[in-house]
Design a protein around this motif. Structure first.
Motif, PDB file in Angstrom:
ATOM      1  N   LYS A 194       0.841  -1.188   0.000  1.00 36.95           N
ATOM      2  CA  LYS A 194       0.000   0.000   0.000  1.00 36.95           C
ATOM      3  C   LYS A 194       0.878   1.240   0.000  1.00 36.95           C
ATOM      4  O   LYS A 194       1.951   1.248   0.594  1.00 36.95           O
ATOM      5  CB  LYS A 194      -0.926   0.017   1.223  1.00 36.95           C
ATOM      6  CG  LYS A 194      -1.964  -1.093   1.250  1.00 36.95           C
ATOM      7  CD  LYS A 194      -2.870  -0.960   2.474  1.00 36.95           C
ATOM      8  CE  LYS A 194      -3.916  -2.059   2.496  1.00 36.95           C
ATOM      9  NZ  LYS A 194      -4.828  -1.930   3.664  1.00 36.95           N
ATOM     10  N   THR A 195       0.408   2.282  -0.674  1.00 34.06           N
ATOM     11  CA  THR A 195       1.155   3.531  -0.715  1.00 34.06           C
ATOM     12  C   THR A 195       0.198   4.707  -0.867  1.00 34.06           C
ATOM     13  O   THR A 195      -0.923   4.530  -1.367  1.00 34.06           O
ATOM     14  CB  THR A 195       2.167   3.543  -1.874  1.00 34.06           C
ATOM     15  OG1 THR A 195       2.880   4.785  -1.876  1.00 34.06           O
ATOM     16  CG2 THR A 195       1.463   3.379  -3.206  1.00 34.06           C
ATOM     17  N   ARG A 196       0.633   5.873  -0.430  1.00 43.18           N
ATOM     18  CA  ARG A 196      -0.135   7.098  -0.640  1.00 43.18           C
ATOM     19  C   ARG A 196       0.494   7.968  -1.724  1.00 43.18           C
ATOM     20  O   ARG A 196      -0.049   9.032  -2.048  1.00 43.18           O
ATOM     21  CB  ARG A 196      -0.241   7.894   0.665  1.00 43.18           C
ATOM     22  CG  ARG A 196      -1.143   7.229   1.701  1.00 43.18           C
ATOM     23  CD  ARG A 196      -1.425   8.144   2.869  1.00 43.18           C
ATOM     24  NE  ARG A 196      -2.389   7.562   3.799  1.00 43.18           N
ATOM     25  CZ  ARG A 196      -2.862   8.174   4.874  1.00 43.18           C
ATOM     26  NH1 ARG A 196      -2.443   9.408   5.163  1.00 43.18           N
ATOM     27  NH2 ARG A 196      -3.732   7.575   5.654  1.00 43.18           N
ATOM     28  N   ASP A 197       1.617   7.534  -2.261  1.00 43.01           N
ATOM     29  CA  ASP A 197       2.255   8.280  -3.340  1.00 43.01           C
ATOM     30  C   ASP A 197       1.593   7.949  -4.669  1.00 43.01           C
ATOM     31  O   ASP A 197       1.274   6.783  -4.932  1.00 43.01           O
ATOM     32  CB  ASP A 197       3.748   7.937  -3.422  1.00 43.01           C
ATOM     33  CG  ASP A 197       4.552   8.605  -2.321  1.00 43.01           C
ATOM     34  OD1 ASP A 197       4.122   9.671  -1.847  1.00 43.01           O
ATOM     35  OD2 ASP A 197       5.596   8.058  -1.928  1.00 43.01           O
ATOM     36  N   PRO A 198       1.385   8.947  -5.530  1.00 46.76           N
ATOM     37  CA  PRO A 198       0.782   8.686  -6.840  1.00 46.76           C
ATOM     38  C   PRO A 198       1.839   8.281  -7.870  1.00 46.76           C
ATOM     39  O   PRO A 198       2.766   9.034  -8.159  1.00 46.76           O
ATOM     40  CB  PRO A 198       0.157  10.039  -7.204  1.00 46.76           C
ATOM     41  CG  PRO A 198       1.030  11.055  -6.511  1.00 46.76           C
ATOM     42  CD  PRO A 198       1.551  10.389  -5.259  1.00 46.76           C
TER      43      PRO A 198
END
Length: 380
Positions: A194-198
């Protein structure tokens, strides 16, 4: 028993007498033979694998055929006219085939129009006319956005992967989950990262690593291809050379990833657009300039940057793709409305396709080099 080792010159002479398709197949069997095809001297004596640009045209008011007639192939020199890019070997479906990705000779296509559905996605090989449907995957939430990356490198594995990036906006933040489809057993993994970076846009898969460009930062994400027992993805960020894509006055997404004999490379315009630099990654975050191409000589002018109606500065051309094995850079000249092929060795450019202006904004092209070997998942 004594072993007889043939001189390289003799081996290359023997290989040069083989039919092109036979040569392409045996290169996937013996790494030493494969090395000849990328050697600066020996590759000149061997038949060159055909290549071209795959592209789609969205024609308003015109119904595309169920067999995907909207997929076209513009051939570079020595192109193979027998390659079926219409995908007529795929059984007829209700919806037109939509080209979504290409990786080392394999194509990823959708058979459904809605972006959140992939239940009718296929991976196929136009050179061998083999294909398989991907297993169904769960549909995401109504407001989710899915992106899929096809990953195939026959020098690393005979199996391919499809990475699924499912992004959901929560409280003005983008949360992305990553799942992987394994062609070896035709299954989808659970969420591996999971990541919050686009991360979106162009990508590259080489030596078992998927490289993705960060949407904002001047960095790329490196994801190691997992196996079916993997519980998480090994990942790391790599700083890119040059200036960032977006500033207060500049907006451009023009850099392109490539590789040379398995080494990661990156090409991008200089800030005024008058030259393109090509770097090679020689160590962790250590980029070395390998080539510099003058665009003034290619376009015949020294003004290659201008403002658009959005108030940002844009280049007059985009870098479509870079192929260092063929010493080619493919450019999209947005002013003259044409595709240009630039030789890295000579710095000279030549036009090989005219694009109708009304399709320019919706035009999408992918470098295609046929793969004539067998892919187990497609041969079932």
């Amino acid at each position: 028993m004594s072993t007889c080792v043939l001189p390289d010159e003799l081996v290359v002479d023997i290989l040069s007498r083989l039919p092109l398709k036979s040569l392409c197949r045996i290169k996937c069997v013996c790494k030493s033979w494969l090395a000849f095809s990328s050697h600066p001297y020996y590759r000149q004596k061997l038949p060159r694998t055909p290549a071209g640009l795959l592209y789609r045209k969205f024609e308003r008011g015109r119904v595309t055929s169920p067999l995907g007639s909207a997929i076209h192939l513009t051939r570079l020199p020595s192109g193979d006219k027998k390659i079926d890019t219409t995908l007529s070997f795929v059984p007829c479906y209700k919806y037109p085939i939509q080209l979504r990705g290409c990786c080392n000779g394999l194509l990823l296509c959708y058979l459904k129009i809605r972006s959140e559905e992939i239940s009718n996605a296929i991976v196929c090989n136009p050179a061998t006319q083999e294909w398989m449907a991907l297993p169904d995957t769960e549909h995401g939430p109504a407001r989710s956005n899915n992106a899929f990356e096809l990953c195939f490198d026959p020098l690393w594995s005979e199996h391919f992967y499809v990475f699924k990036f499912q992004s959901i906006e929560v409280m003005s933040c983008i949360n992305t989950e990553v799942k992987v489809c394994f062609s070896k057993d035709s299954t989808w993994s659970s969420c591996l990262w999971k990541t919050r970076d686009p991360f979106e846009g162009y990508s590259l898969f080489v030596n078992g690593v998927l490289y993705l460009k960060h949407f904002i930062l001047n960095k790329i994400l490196a994801l190691d291809a997992p196996d079916t027992c993997t519980q998480g993805l090994n990942h790391r960020l790599i700083q890119l050379p040059g200036y960032p894509d977006r500033t207060d006055i500049f907006c451009g997404y023009n850099g392109r990833l490539s590789h040379s004999s398995g080494v990661l490379c990156y090409a991008k315009q200089e800030l005024d657009g008058c030259a393109i630099q090509i770097w090679s990654l020689e160590g962790p975050d250590r980029w070395v300039v390998k080539h510099r191409l003058s665009m003034v000589d290619v376009f015949g002018r020294d003004m290659l940057l201008r403002t658009h109606s959005d108030g940002y500065w844009h280049f007059d051309y985009d870098i479509r793709t870079v192929n260092l094995e063929r010493e080619l850079v493919i450019l999209d000249d947005e002013i003259a409305d044409k595709i240009i092929s630039v030789s890295i060795s000579t710095g000279k450019g030549s036009q090989f396709q005219k694009i109708p202006r009304r399709f320019t904004k919706l035009y999408h092209s992918l470098l295609y080099v046929p793969y004539y070997g067998k892919v187990p998942a497609l041969a079932r």
